[in-house]
Design an enzyme around this catalytic site. Structure first.
Site, short mmCIF file in Angstrom:
data_model
loop_
_atom_site.label_atom_id
_atom_site.label_comp_id
_atom_site.label_asym_id
_atom_site.label_seq_id
_atom_site.Cartn_x
_atom_site.Cartn_y
_atom_site.Cartn_z
N CYS A 1 -3.37 0.28 6.59
CA CYS A 1 -1.95 0.46 6.93
C CYS A 1 -1.20 0.53 5.61
O CYS A 1 -1.68 1.11 4.65
CB CYS A 1 -1.46 -0.66 7.83
SG CYS A 1 -1.60 -2.30 7.10
N ARG A 2 -0.03 -0.05 5.53
CA ARG A 2 0.72 0.00 4.29
C ARG A 2 0.33 -1.14 3.36
O ARG A 2 0.14 -0.96 2.17
CB ARG A 2 2.23 -0.05 4.58
CG ARG A 2 3.09 0.21 3.35
CD ARG A 2 4.57 0.16 3.66
NE ARG A 2 4.97 -1.11 4.23
CZ ARG A 2 5.19 -2.23 3.52
NH1 ARG A 2 5.09 -2.21 2.21
NH2 ARG A 2 5.55 -3.35 4.11
#
Length: 115
Positions: free
Chosen positions: A78-79
Site C-alpha cells: 500500500c502506501r
C-alpha cells in the site's frame, strides 16, 4: 528476518526476475497517481471477495493469473504498510499461507526510486 515482510531489495530482485505477483491494495486514484510497474490494483475493500473468485473469474477481472494458495511470490503493498498488513491478514485467513507484504510501501519505493 520477518517471514511476512519483503524488503525493498527483495522486491527489486523479485521484479527483475519476474517472479512476483504484486498486488497494490491502495485506492484506484492512488494507483493511478503513481505505481510500481506490474502491480495489480485490488483495493483493500475488495480484496477478500477478489481472492475468493474462481481462477477463471479472477483472470477475467484482473487480467493476470489468479494467485495460488501455495504460491510463495504473492506480495501486497500500500502506501506505508498499514493496509498491506491488513491485506496479509485477509489473504492468510483465506489460506494464502505464504503471502507477504512490502512494508515500506509505495512511499519508500518512490523515495528509493527517486521519482
Amino acid at each position: 528476518m520477518d517471514a511476512l515482510v519483503v524488503t525493498y531489495s527483495q522486491l527489486k530482485t523479485m521484479l527483475s526476475n519476474r517472479n512476483i505477483q504484486l498486488f497494490d491494495v491502495r485506492n484506484p486514484d492512488e494507483y493511478q497517481a503513481g505505481r510500481i510497474a506490474d502491480a495489480v490494483n485490488i483495493p483493500l475493500g475488495h480484496l477478500e471477495e477478489s481472492l475468493k473468485l474462481s481462477p477463471e473469474r479472477f483472470q477475467q477481472k484482473f487480467e493476470v493469473r489468479a494467485p495460488g494458495k501455495d504460491d510463495d511470490n504473492i506480495v501486497f503493498h500500500c502506501r506505508s504498510g498499514k493496509r498491506s498488513s491488513q491485506a496479509l491478514d485477509i489473504a492468510r485467513q483465506l489460506g494464502f499461507s505464504r503471502a507477504r507484504h512490502y512494508k515500506g510501501g509505495y512511499s519508500e519505493w518512490e523515495e528509493k526510486e527517486g521519482k
